[in-house]
Design a protein around this motif. Structure first.
Motif, PDB file in Angstrom:
ATOM      1  N   GLN A   1       0.822  -1.207   0.000  1.00 56.57           N
ATOM      2  CA  GLN A   1       0.000   0.000   0.000  1.00 56.57           C
ATOM      3  C   GLN A   1       0.859   1.262   0.000  1.00 56.57           C
ATOM      4  O   GLN A   1       0.551   2.228  -0.695  1.00 56.57           O
ATOM      5  CB  GLN A   1      -0.949  -0.009   1.208  1.00 56.57           C
ATOM      6  CG  GLN A   1      -1.912   1.141   1.260  1.00 56.57           C
ATOM      7  CD  GLN A   1      -3.010   1.076   0.205  1.00 56.57           C
ATOM      8  OE1 GLN A   1      -3.220   0.043  -0.428  1.00 56.57           O
ATOM      9  NE2 GLN A   1      -3.707   2.167   0.018  1.00 56.57           N
ATOM     10  N   SER A   2       1.938   1.262   0.756  1.00 56.97           N
ATOM     11  CA  SER A   2       2.822   2.423   0.827  1.00 56.97           C
ATOM     12  C   SER A   2       3.443   2.718  -0.538  1.00 56.97           C
ATOM     13  O   SER A   2       3.521   3.876  -0.966  1.00 56.97           O
ATOM     14  CB  SER A   2       3.910   2.191   1.866  1.00 56.97           C
ATOM     15  OG  SER A   2       4.832   3.255   1.860  1.00 56.97           O
TER      16      SER A   2
ATOM     17  N   GLU B   1       0.827   4.231  -2.776  1.00 51.41           N
ATOM     18  CA  GLU B   1       0.585   5.636  -2.428  1.00 51.41           C
ATOM     19  C   GLU B   1       1.709   6.536  -2.939  1.00 51.41           C
ATOM     20  O   GLU B   1       1.447   7.618  -3.466  1.00 51.41           O
ATOM     21  CB  GLU B   1       0.431   5.790  -0.917  1.00 51.41           C
ATOM     22  CG  GLU B   1      -0.852   5.207  -0.389  1.00 51.41           C
ATOM     23  CD  GLU B   1      -0.922   5.186   1.133  1.00 51.41           C
ATOM     24  OE1 GLU B   1       0.115   5.424   1.807  1.00 51.41           O
ATOM     25  OE2 GLU B   1      -2.015   4.933   1.655  1.00 51.41           O
ATOM     26  N   GLN B   2       2.964   6.130  -2.788  1.00 54.25           N
ATOM     27  CA  GLN B   2       4.090   6.950  -3.231  1.00 54.25           C
ATOM     28  C   GLN B   2       4.069   7.167  -4.743  1.00 54.25           C
ATOM     29  O   GLN B   2       4.349   8.266  -5.224  1.00 54.25           O
ATOM     30  CB  GLN B   2       5.423   6.322  -2.801  1.00 54.25           C
ATOM     31  CG  GLN B   2       5.682   6.392  -1.323  1.00 54.25           C
ATOM     32  CD  GLN B   2       5.654   7.825  -0.803  1.00 54.25           C
ATOM     33  OE1 GLN B   2       6.213   8.736  -1.395  1.00 54.25           O
ATOM     34  NE2 GLN B   2       4.969   8.021   0.316  1.00 54.25           N
TER      35      GLN B   2
ATOM     36  N   THR C   1       1.368   7.109  -6.562  1.00 49.00           N
ATOM     37  CA  THR C   1       0.189   7.924  -6.829  1.00 49.00           C
ATOM     38  C   THR C   1       0.483   9.396  -6.553  1.00 49.00           C
ATOM     39  O   THR C   1       0.015  10.276  -7.275  1.00 49.00           O
ATOM     40  CB  THR C   1      -1.009   7.428  -5.994  1.00 49.00           C
ATOM     41  OG1 THR C   1      -1.236   6.051  -6.314  1.00 49.00           O
ATOM     42  CG2 THR C   1      -2.258   8.221  -6.294  1.00 49.00           C
ATOM     43  N   VAL C   2       1.263   9.682  -5.514  1.00 49.15           N
ATOM     44  CA  VAL C   2       1.664  11.053  -5.195  1.00 49.15           C
ATOM     45  C   VAL C   2       2.300  11.700  -6.424  1.00 49.15           C
ATOM     46  O   VAL C   2       1.975  12.830  -6.794  1.00 49.15           O
ATOM     47  CB  VAL C   2       2.655  11.069  -4.000  1.00 49.15           C
ATOM     48  CG1 VAL C   2       3.399  12.389  -3.904  1.00 49.15           C
ATOM     49  CG2 VAL C   2       1.931  10.771  -2.706  1.00 49.15           C
TER      50      VAL C   2
ATOM     51  N   VAL D   1       0.604  12.200   0.315  1.00 53.08           N
ATOM     52  CA  VAL D   1      -0.076  11.093   0.989  1.00 53.08           C
ATOM     53  C   VAL D   1      -0.934  11.668   2.104  1.00 53.08           C
ATOM     54  O   VAL D   1      -0.518  12.574   2.815  1.00 53.08           O
ATOM     55  CB  VAL D   1       0.946  10.088   1.571  1.00 53.08           C
ATOM     56  CG1 VAL D   1       0.254   9.030   2.414  1.00 53.08           C
ATOM     57  CG2 VAL D   1       1.737   9.435   0.453  1.00 53.08           C
TER      58      VAL D   1
ATOM     59  N   SER E   1      -7.539   9.043  -1.082  1.00 47.84           N
ATOM     60  CA  SER E   1      -7.751   7.660  -0.650  1.00 47.84           C
ATOM     61  C   SER E   1      -7.776   6.762  -1.880  1.00 47.84           C
ATOM     62  O   SER E   1      -8.165   7.186  -2.970  1.00 47.84           O
ATOM     63  CB  SER E   1      -9.066   7.532   0.125  1.00 47.84           C
ATOM     64  OG  SER E   1     -10.159   7.870  -0.702  1.00 47.84           O
ATOM     65  N   ILE E   2      -7.334   5.542  -1.693  1.00 53.62           N
ATOM     66  CA  ILE E   2      -7.287   4.563  -2.779  1.00 53.62           C
ATOM     67  C   ILE E   2      -8.410   3.558  -2.556  1.00 53.62           C
ATOM     68  O   ILE E   2      -8.570   3.032  -1.464  1.00 53.62           O
ATOM     69  CB  ILE E   2      -5.919   3.862  -2.818  1.00 53.62           C
ATOM     70  CG1 ILE E   2      -4.845   4.887  -3.179  1.00 53.62           C
ATOM     71  CG2 ILE E   2      -5.933   2.704  -3.802  1.00 53.62           C
ATOM     72  CD1 ILE E   2      -3.432   4.363  -3.161  1.00 53.62           C
TER      73      ILE E   2
ATOM     74  N   ARG F   1      -9.256  -1.364  -5.635  1.00 56.63           N
ATOM     75  CA  ARG F   1      -8.009  -1.953  -6.122  1.00 56.63           C
ATOM     76  C   ARG F   1      -8.285  -3.349  -6.650  1.00 56.63           C
ATOM     77  O   ARG F   1      -8.918  -4.157  -5.992  1.00 56.63           O
ATOM     78  CB  ARG F   1      -6.986  -2.005  -4.991  1.00 56.63           C
ATOM     79  CG  ARG F   1      -5.687  -2.646  -5.386  1.00 56.63           C
ATOM     80  CD  ARG F   1      -4.705  -2.637  -4.251  1.00 56.63           C
ATOM     81  NE  ARG F   1      -3.560  -3.471  -4.575  1.00 56.63           N
ATOM     82  CZ  ARG F   1      -2.417  -3.438  -3.938  1.00 56.63           C
ATOM     83  NH1 ARG F   1      -2.257  -2.615  -2.918  1.00 56.63           N
ATOM     84  NH2 ARG F   1      -1.420  -4.220  -4.292  1.00 56.63           N
TER      85      ARG F   1
ATOM     86  N   VAL G   1      -8.667   6.675  -7.245  1.00 55.61           N
ATOM     87  CA  VAL G   1      -8.204   7.612  -6.227  1.00 55.61           C
ATOM     88  C   VAL G   1      -9.270   8.681  -6.043  1.00 55.61           C
ATOM     89  O   VAL G   1      -9.796   9.211  -7.026  1.00 55.61           O
ATOM     90  CB  VAL G   1      -6.864   8.264  -6.642  1.00 55.61           C
ATOM     91  CG1 VAL G   1      -6.452   9.341  -5.654  1.00 55.61           C
ATOM     92  CG2 VAL G   1      -5.786   7.216  -6.779  1.00 55.61           C
TER      93      VAL G   1
ATOM     94  N   THR H   1     -10.203  12.339  -3.787  1.00 51.27           N
ATOM     95  CA  THR H   1      -9.690  13.398  -2.926  1.00 51.27           C
ATOM     96  C   THR H   1     -10.849  13.946  -2.096  1.00 51.27           C
ATOM     97  O   THR H   1     -12.011  13.779  -2.472  1.00 51.27           O
ATOM     98  CB  THR H   1      -9.069  14.546  -3.745  1.00 51.27           C
ATOM     99  OG1 THR H   1     -10.106  15.182  -4.492  1.00 51.27           O
ATOM    100  CG2 THR H   1      -7.982  14.041  -4.667  1.00 51.27           C
TER     101      THR H   1
END
Length: 136
Positions: free
Chosen positions: A30-31, A34-35, A37-38, A45, A49-50, A53, A65, A67
């Motif tokens: 997940q991390s 997220e990175q 996606t940033v 981050v 939210s994701i 999936r 994603v 916001t």
């Protein structure tokens, strides 16, 4: 003796199939998702939210994603599978995330980034190539 060989062969086939199937799943956590996606949507981050999936064979991960402002993106990336990592001794990287802003998914009257691009003559979207050519 023949029964033993058949059982051993069956066990080997089952083990090989299980190893192959487990090697098809992407290994990104997940991390890492997220990175990547940033970088794709330009938000830190915690400001998105994701959801939704899903993984395809070959390591493709599709996700959505959201916001807090109501923007929505459909994203995907390719994550190295267990099999790929094993065959390259862990040297196969995950891809960058590719995200597309969903039209009409933002609130407060803010257009999606794709729609916010200035328009060229004739109603076409103005992109970097059109700008460089002096067409918009």
């Amino acid at each position: 003796m023949e029964g033993f060989r058949m059982r051993a062969l069956s066990a080997m086939v089952i083990f090989s199939a299980a190893a192959f199937v487990s090697g098809c799943a992407a290994t990104i956590d997940q991390s890492g998702l997220e990175q990547r996606t940033v970088q794709a949507i330009g938000r830190p981050v915690g400001q998105f939210s994701i959801a939704e999936r899903s993984e395809e064979t070959g390591g493709r991960i599709n996700y959505t994603v959201h916001t807090p402002e109501g923007a929505s993106y459909r994203c995907y990336l390719y994550g190295a599978t267990g099999f790929q990592k094993a065959m390259t001794f862990g040297q196969t990287p995950h891809s960058d995330a590719i995200c597309t802003a969903m039209a009409g998914a933002q609130s407060r009257g803010t257009p999606a980034p794709a729609a916010a691009a200035s328009r060229a003559r004739g109603g076409e979207a103005c992109n970097a190539l059109l700008k460089a050519a002096g067409r918009c």
